[in-house]
Design an enzyme around this catalytic site. Structure first.
Site, short mmCIF file in Angstrom:
data_model
loop_
_atom_site.label_atom_id
_atom_site.label_comp_id
_atom_site.label_asym_id
_atom_site.label_seq_id
_atom_site.Cartn_x
_atom_site.Cartn_y
_atom_site.Cartn_z
N HIS A 60 0.82 -1.22 0.00
CA HIS A 60 0.00 0.00 0.00
C HIS A 60 0.86 1.27 0.00
CE1 HIS A 60 -3.25 -2.83 1.56
NE2 HIS A 60 -3.59 -2.46 0.35
N ASP A 84 -10.14 -3.06 0.24
CA ASP A 84 -9.67 -3.30 1.61
C ASP A 84 -9.36 -1.99 2.33
OD1 ASP A 84 -6.72 -2.71 1.01
OD2 ASP A 84 -7.14 -4.32 -0.38
N GLU A 104 -14.87 0.60 -6.26
CA GLU A 104 -14.70 -0.85 -6.02
C GLU A 104 -15.94 -1.55 -6.59
OE1 GLU A 104 -12.56 -3.38 -4.33
OE2 GLU A 104 -14.20 -4.48 -5.23
N ASP A 135 -18.04 -0.68 -11.63
CA ASP A 135 -16.92 -1.19 -12.41
C ASP A 135 -16.03 0.01 -12.78
OD1 ASP A 135 -15.30 -1.87 -14.61
OD2 ASP A 135 -16.67 -3.48 -15.16
N GLY A 136 -14.74 -0.10 -12.48
CA GLY A 136 -13.81 1.01 -12.73
C GLY A 136 -13.83 1.47 -14.18
N ASP A 153 -5.56 -0.21 -8.04
CA ASP A 153 -5.30 -1.20 -6.99
C ASP A 153 -6.20 -2.40 -7.26
OD1 ASP A 153 -4.71 -2.52 -4.67
OD2 ASP A 153 -5.53 -1.01 -3.32
N SER A 154 -5.98 -3.00 -8.41
CA SER A 154 -6.92 -4.04 -8.85
C SER A 154 -6.35 -5.43 -8.61
CB SER A 154 -7.17 -3.86 -10.34
OG SER A 154 -5.94 -3.85 -11.01
N1 SAM Z 1 -3.45 -5.71 -3.48
C1 SAM Z 1 -4.19 -6.54 -4.28
C2 SAM Z 1 -3.42 -7.45 -5.18
O1 SAM Z 1 -2.63 -6.98 -6.01
O2 SAM Z 1 -3.56 -8.64 -5.00
C3 SAM Z 1 -5.37 -5.87 -4.84
C4 SAM Z 1 -6.30 -5.63 -3.70
S1 SAM Z 1 -7.87 -5.03 -3.93
C5 SAM Z 1 -8.73 -5.98 -2.70
C6 SAM Z 1 -8.46 -5.56 -5.50
C7 SAM Z 1 -9.93 -5.20 -5.68
O3 SAM Z 1 -10.18 -4.87 -7.03
C8 SAM Z 1 -10.90 -6.32 -5.32
O4 SAM Z 1 -11.58 -5.99 -4.15
C9 SAM Z 1 -11.84 -6.41 -6.53
O5 SAM Z 1 -13.19 -6.59 -6.16
C10 SAM Z 1 -11.58 -5.07 -7.22
N2 SAM Z 1 -11.89 -5.05 -8.66
C11 SAM Z 1 -11.66 -6.03 -9.57
N3 SAM Z 1 -12.09 -5.65 -10.78
C12 SAM Z 1 -12.59 -4.39 -10.65
C13 SAM Z 1 -13.19 -3.46 -11.55
N4 SAM Z 1 -13.36 -3.76 -12.85
N5 SAM Z 1 -13.59 -2.26 -11.06
C14 SAM Z 1 -13.42 -1.94 -9.75
N6 SAM Z 1 -12.87 -2.80 -8.84
C15 SAM Z 1 -12.46 -4.00 -9.29
#
Ligand code: SAM
Length: 277
Positions: A60, A84, A104, A135-136, A153-154
């Protein structure tokens, strides 16, 4: 106690002893919370470790701080993914920041983090933070020329995250940035996910003038060696002396002035991957 394994490839994985705390199926993914003697509490999505209490600070801090220091005056920040809350917590350490948007896709990740990871999610309800459950990729469509820093941070580039690693998406990111805007993305492991890593770099370079890659050591991510790609059209992102005096104020545990000063020092084999990307 159980043994949990994340398969990093078909041939290698990370195995930890753990107690299962929670397992739910959201609309998008399986969310698992484990208590492990080695890494503390762990958040796992679809079998892949996202964060752990013990080493979350490394990822982070490294994701958030370089871009925020390089920007001359970051006021509006967008975090895509990151449910998170760890990245939001780090962003808010910068006093110039007035507004943080978190986009998110899966609300359950936020709810689970608030319940089971209070030290990581502690700033999600800060008055400067606005949460969007979207959705981002679609979110950016409606926001042109708005943000100073956009942080990706996906999760890994499969499923809902796949689209977030493509040229078309990076073009939307660029359009959503204001003048002097900077984008930074987590871009996987150069050791075990060389294809994802080099593809992300290639796609980002098609869109932005200045692109740099840096690394951090995150013990629970595949191979431990993790990459971040930072990009901007107007800011010289190679100037890692900019605002270096502010680093100490951030009270970080991994990111520090010496790491910032040589942020783009890369091992030879990583330089070679980038050259041929
Ligand atoms: N640190 C992490 C890693 O590299 O393993 C990433 C952590 S963070 C919890 C990733 C988040 O991205 C998830 O909670 C997931 O639901 C979200 N996510 C996945 N696709 C997404 C999208 N298209 N738009 C927004 N959020 C998304």
């Amino acid at each position: 106690m159980i043994w949990f394994t994340e398969y990093w490839t078909e041939n290698v994985g990370l195995t930890v002893k753990a107690d299962q705390v929670k397992r739910i199926r959201s609309k998008y993914q399986e969310i698992l919370v484990l208590d492990t003697p080695q890494f503390g509490r762990m958040l796992i999505l679809d079998g892949l470790v996202q964060t752990t209490e013990k080493d979350e600070f490394i990822y982070h801090e490294m994701l958030a701080h370089p871009a925020l220091l390089m920007h001359p005056d970051p006021e509006r920040v967008l975090v895509i993914g990151g449910g998170d809350g760890g990245t939001v917590r780090e962003v808010l350490k910068h006093s110039s920041v007035k507004e943080v948007h978190l986009c998110e896709i899966d609300e359950e990740v936020i709810l689970v983090s608030e319940k089971y990871f209070p030290t990581i999610s502690e700033k999600l309800r800060d008055p400067k933070v606005k949460i969007f459950i979207e959705d981002g990729n679609e979110f950016l469509q409606e926001r042109q020329n708005y943000y100073d820093v956009i942080i990706m941070d996906s999760s890994d580039p499969v499923g809902a995250s796949e689209v977030l690693f493509q040229e078309e998406f990076y073009r939307k990111v660029k359009n959503s940035l204001r003048h002097n805007g900077i984008m930074v993305a987590q871009t996987e492991s150069p050791v075990l996910q060389e294809e994802y890593f080099s593809k992300a770099y290639r796609e980002i370079r098609k869109v932005f003038r200045n692109v740099g890659v840096y690394l951090a050591y995150v013990p629970t991510y595949p191979s431990g060696m993790w990459s971040f790609t930072i990009a901007s059209d107007f800011v010289d992102i190679t100037d890692t002396k900019r605002n270096i005096e502010k680093v100490k104020e951030l009270k970080t545990k991994y990111f520090c002035d010496s790491i910032y000063a040589c942020l783009f020092s890369l091992p030879g084999f990583v330089q070679d991957i980038l050259k041929k990307s």
